[in-house]
Motif scaffolding. Structure first.
Motif: not given
Length: 91
Positions: A47-57, A62-69
């Motif tokens: 899921e951590a890698m899924a969060r990274q891919v979502l943040n890149q996308h 032009g969206g706000e990144e998902i924080r780790a917590n």
């Protein structure tokens, strides 16, 4: 000033092998002609890698990144620029 609207949908599910996760990302079509502009499917190790891919996308749209917590439901909508893909310049 353009308003920010939910324009990116995602889901994170367990892969059939039980070892990986499947991340699906899609952007709805701005009118009702089709269900989405595109859909991406990733098989990732965690899921951590899924969060990274979502943040890149999100950064591309032009969206706000998902924080780790930040709690992240297994499916939902994320904000980006209105009609992000339709208005994306192509060089």
């Amino acid at each position: 000033m353009a308003t920010m609207t939910p324009c990116l949908h995602y889901s994170i599910d367990s892969a059939p092998d039980g070892k990986n996760v499947i991340l699906k990302i899609w952007e709805p079509f701005p009118t009702n002609r089709k269900p989405y502009l595109y859909q991406l499917n990733y098989r990732l190790a965690s899921e951590a890698m899924a969060r990274q891919v979502l943040n890149q996308h999100l950064s591309l749209l032009g969206g706000e990144e998902i924080r780790a917590n930040q709690p992240l439901p297994i499916a939902g909508e994320l904000s980006g620029s209105q009609d992000a893909t339709v208005s994306m310049p192509i060089a």
